[in-house]
Design an enzyme around this catalytic site. Structure first.
Site, PDB file in Angstrom:
ATOM      1  N   HIS A  19       0.852  -1.189   0.000  1.00 45.65           N
ATOM      2  CA  HIS A  19       0.000   0.000   0.000  1.00 45.65           C
ATOM      3  C   HIS A  19       0.887   1.237   0.000  1.00 45.65           C
ATOM      4  CE1 HIS A  19       0.896   0.520   4.249  1.00 45.65           C
ATOM      5  NE2 HIS A  19       0.330  -0.631   4.562  1.00 45.65           N
ATOM      6  N   HIS A  22       4.138   1.439   2.158  1.00 45.04           N
ATOM      7  CA  HIS A  22       5.295   0.735   1.609  1.00 45.04           C
ATOM      8  C   HIS A  22       5.897   1.516   0.446  1.00 45.04           C
ATOM      9  CE1 HIS A  22       2.560  -2.714   2.964  1.00 45.04           C
ATOM     10  NE2 HIS A  22       3.576  -2.760   3.809  1.00 45.04           N
ATOM     11  N   CYS A 127       3.169 -10.484  21.430  1.00 42.37           N
ATOM     12  CA  CYS A 127       2.250  -9.834  20.493  1.00 42.37           C
ATOM     13  C   CYS A 127       2.441 -10.480  19.127  1.00 42.37           C
ATOM     14  CB  CYS A 127       2.514  -8.337  20.415  1.00 42.37           C
ATOM     15  SG  CYS A 127       1.532  -7.505  19.129  1.00 42.37           S
ATOM     16  N   CYS A 130       3.460  -7.801  16.408  1.00 42.14           N
ATOM     17  CA  CYS A 130       4.875  -7.399  16.467  1.00 42.14           C
ATOM     18  C   CYS A 130       5.812  -8.586  16.297  1.00 42.14           C
ATOM     19  CB  CYS A 130       5.178  -6.725  17.808  1.00 42.14           C
ATOM     20  SG  CYS A 130       4.301  -5.187  18.107  1.00 42.14           S
ATOM     21  N   CYS A 144      -0.816  -4.012  23.433  1.00 46.53           N
ATOM     22  CA  CYS A 144       0.273  -3.548  22.574  1.00 46.53           C
ATOM     23  C   CYS A 144      -0.094  -2.168  22.030  1.00 46.53           C
ATOM     24  CB  CYS A 144       0.481  -4.528  21.403  1.00 46.53           C
ATOM     25  SG  CYS A 144       1.537  -3.877  20.093  1.00 46.53           S
ATOM     26  N   HIS A 147      -0.636  -2.313  18.012  1.00 47.26           N
ATOM     27  CA  HIS A 147      -1.747  -3.047  17.406  1.00 47.26           C
ATOM     28  C   HIS A 147      -3.035  -2.981  18.219  1.00 47.26           C
ATOM     29  CE1 HIS A 147       1.900  -4.848  15.548  1.00 47.26           C
ATOM     30  NE2 HIS A 147       1.139  -4.816  14.483  1.00 47.26           N
ATOM     31  N   LYS A 296      -3.478   6.024  11.659  1.00 41.26           N
ATOM     32  CA  LYS A 296      -2.443   5.358  10.875  1.00 41.26           C
ATOM     33  C   LYS A 296      -3.079   4.448   9.827  1.00 41.26           C
ATOM     34  CE  LYS A 296       1.190   1.916  10.970  1.00 41.26           C
ATOM     35  NZ  LYS A 296       1.656   0.697  11.622  1.00 41.26           N
ATOM     36  N   LYS A 299      -4.407  -2.090   7.138  1.00 36.91           N
ATOM     37  CA  LYS A 299      -5.391  -2.972   6.509  1.00 36.91           C
ATOM     38  C   LYS A 299      -6.557  -3.237   7.462  1.00 36.91           C
ATOM     39  CE  LYS A 299      -5.725  -7.558   4.365  1.00 36.91           C
ATOM     40  NZ  LYS A 299      -5.004  -8.811   4.079  1.00 36.91           N
TER      41      LYS A 299
END
Length: 634
Positions: A19, A22, A127, A130, A144, A147, A296, A299
């Site tokens: 996406h 990246h 996690c 992670c 976490c 996430h 942020k 997905k």
């Protein structure tokens, strides 16, 4: 290492598709690689995919695939998107490559033999997102922070790397090398992580729980922890231990990452290198997140933006420019398509595009497109322009070296603005009548200013920069050293006809507002009167619609091929009044001398004329007799 530059992206995790986050990192790496190449450096640019670990297995299971099938599929997507973004790495590495597997196992064995890996038992908060154990101090409200999920408590026997052993060394190294991690905020963050003793790093997973990974060379019942495996790609990629370019490039290594993987790169990786007897990398460069509506991009939140859609709508150079120009490196930035259009129109269509067109237009008009000779001049305006060009190039070079690309572009646009002002002040249109000798110097300086701008924009907008160089007749290679002197462009060179670099983009909502305003204006009295000369400026011709189709994702826009004596593409908001089948074959009135515009990323080269019907719909203006296609309407 002064003549070498080694840039890496993080290797992208293949549990999902690429996406814009990246793509941003890859584009920034490509920009830095291009800049260093035109600065005379030997450059190696590495990117690739990280393919082991829990998340790959979990994602594959949900899709009914094996981990290898998912890794192959998504790795191919990451590789395929690079040329679409004009990203040109020297190598694309996969952590499933046999060469990489051997390097990981050799380093594991080396560290194990030195006594820095031991077998033990550990229980902690793991996690899955992670793929690591989190300390209590890292948790926020028991979750976490990255996430926003509760970790799973896992207790098992594993192999551990003595990371705490190297904490003091790492603190000393960071303090002795202030730009080791940059920007400074992330250097300070890593030093904060190192204030308290480090837990030794669990570097294995038992095969009974996870078999998708690289086998430990000293115990086949375990596979390597994904982070210990993945980070080693940076040395595998340049031929460690004894081949390729390792000896030349490692001392010039620059890693480029997003801030969410700061700890593995800023703590794990340097200590791993030290334990393996390798020097640390030169710089760790950390950027922020692209946020959508202040969240942020991810997905799981469903707010991922497809970079290929933006490329198709606005063009690749414009997309690359926006990403680099609008994110202050190191800080988060909020992605907005409206902001992208505003940046496109202001910087690219108005400032740069208009500058190139007006400059080459004047050169064609006054010198038949041939660059004239320039006389030695002590004219204050000329001196100021030369000084501005040279200082802009110096500032640009400095900012690129310190990974402040948005400021490097700001320095470039200082010259774009300065060159536009130089044209306004020197007024070539007046000099053409009063001082031809002075006109030659002015036009030469304008062309040289365009050359400076083309070289400085090349790393970010390679295609547009090549087109500018071609138009001014200077198609040689890009070279930063050529910007050390103002006056390198050759006189007597024939330039090319100017082409529109960046057609202005109108927001669909703006077009609708304009149309509504026009309807309101029709009802006002008295009408605004114009004389015949003003009306004559509009070129209206008979056009025949050769083909028509709906624009995807729009219920209003129709894309047409129209014969007006020459074939042209026109986009019009008439989709609620006409079907494509009704339109094909119609003869209609077309305004043909409008500046090109973009509607939903599609260029339109003209405007159809229409009016309101009694029923509240639209009616195209046509003809009651067999009008000749291409004839001008008077």
């Amino acid at each position: 290492m002064m003549n070498y530059f080694y840039i890496t992206t993080p290797i992208y995790y293949v549990n999902s598709k690429p996406h814009i986050g990246h793509v941003y990192t890859s584009i920034v790496a490509d920009v830095l690689a291009r800049f260093n190449r035109i600065s005379g450096k030997n450059v190696f640019f590495l990117t690739g995919t990280d393919e082991h670990g829990d998340k790959i297995v979990q994602s594959a299971k949900k899709l009914g695939k094996t981990a290898k099938e998912l890794a192959d599929e998504n790795s191919a997507l990451f590789r395929a998107i690079l040329p679409e973004m004009s990203v040109e790495p020297d190598r694309f590495i996969r952590t499933t490559d046999p060469e990489h597997v051997k390097v990981v196992q050799s380093i594991l064995q080396k560290v194990y033999d030195s006594g820095d890996i031991y077998f033990g038992e550990y229980g902690g908060n793991y996690c899955l997102g992670c793929e690591r154990f989190l300390t209590d101090s890292e948790l926020e409200d028991g979750k976490c922070p990255q996430h926003r999920t509760e970790p799973t408590h896992i207790k098992e026997q594993n192999y551990f790397f003595k990371m705490e052993k190297y904490r003091g060394w790492l603190i000393d190294h960071i303090n002795a090398n202030p730009d080791f991690i940059r920007p400074q905020r992330y250097r300070n963050e890593v030093l904060g992580m190192l204030r308290e003793p480090l837990d030794d790093l669990c570097i294995s997973r038992p095969k009974k729980r996870l078999s998708w990974g690289i086998d430990l060379p000293f115990d086949n019942d375990y596979v390597c922890y994904v982070w210990f495996d993945a980070l080693i790609n940076y040395v595998t990629g340049i031929g460690y231990p004894g081949g390729g370019h390792f000896s030349e490039y490692w001392g010039a290594a620059q890693h480029l990452i997003a801030k969410d993987i700061l700890k593995p790169h800023g703590v794990y990786w340097p200590t791993m290198l030290k334990a393996a007897g390798l020097e640390p990398y030169k710089h760790l460069n950390v950027h922020g997140y692209w946020n959508i509506e202040m969240a942020k991009m991810s997905k799981s939140l469903g707010n991922v933006i497809n970079p290929l859609d933006l490329k198709e709508k606005y063009g690749l150079d414009a997309f690359r420019y926006y990403l680099v120009r609008d994110m202050v490196f190191g800080l988060d930035s909020n992605f907005s398509e409206d902001a992208m259009i505003d940046r496109y129109n202001a910087d690219l269509a108005n400032d740069l595009g208009n500058l190139v067109n007006r400059s080459l237009g004047m050169l064609n008009k006054y010198y038949g497109g041939v660059i004239p000779d320039a006389d030695e001049s002590d004219n204050e305006e000329d001196i100021q322009l030369r000084d501005l060009a040279l200082s802009s190039a110096i500032h640009y070079r400095s900012r690129m070296k310190s990974i402040e690309m948005q400021n490097a572009l700001a320095a470039t646009w200082t010259l774009v603005s300065g060159l536009n002002k130089y044209i306004d002040k020197s007024a070539p249109w007046t000099l053409a009548k009063t001082d031809r000798k002075r006109l030659g110097s002015v036009m030469y300086n304008i062309m040289e200013g365009l050359r400076f701008i083309a070289v400085m924009t090349y790393p970010v907008m390679p295609d547009a920069s090549k087109r500018v160089l071609a138009m001014i007749g200077s198609e040689g290679s890009f070279d930063m050293d050529s910007l050390n002197v103002f006056g390198s462009i050759r006189a007597g060179v024939k330039t090319r006809e100017p082409k529109v670099l960046f057609p202005r983009v109108e927001k669909l909502e703006t077009l609708e507002v304009v149309a509504e305003a026009a309807k309101t204006e029709e009802k006002k009295e008295p009408l605004n009167l114009i004389d015949i000369s003003e009306f004559a400026r509009a070129e209206i011709r008979v056009g025949k619609i050769m083909s028509a189709e709906r624009v995807p994702k729009s219920d209003k826009l129709i894309l047409m091929k129209v014969d007006t004596g020459e074939e042209r593409q026109i986009v019009a908001g008439i989709g609620k009044a006409y079907t494509p089948e009704e339109l094909t074959g119609k003869k209609i009135a077309v305004v043909t001398n409008l500046k090109p515009a973009k509607l939903m990323g599609i260029e339109s080269f003209g405007m159809l004329l229409a009016t309101d019907t009694e029923e509240g719909g639209l009616s195209l203006i046509g003809f009651d007799r067999n009008a000749r296609v291409g004839a001008r309407i008077r």
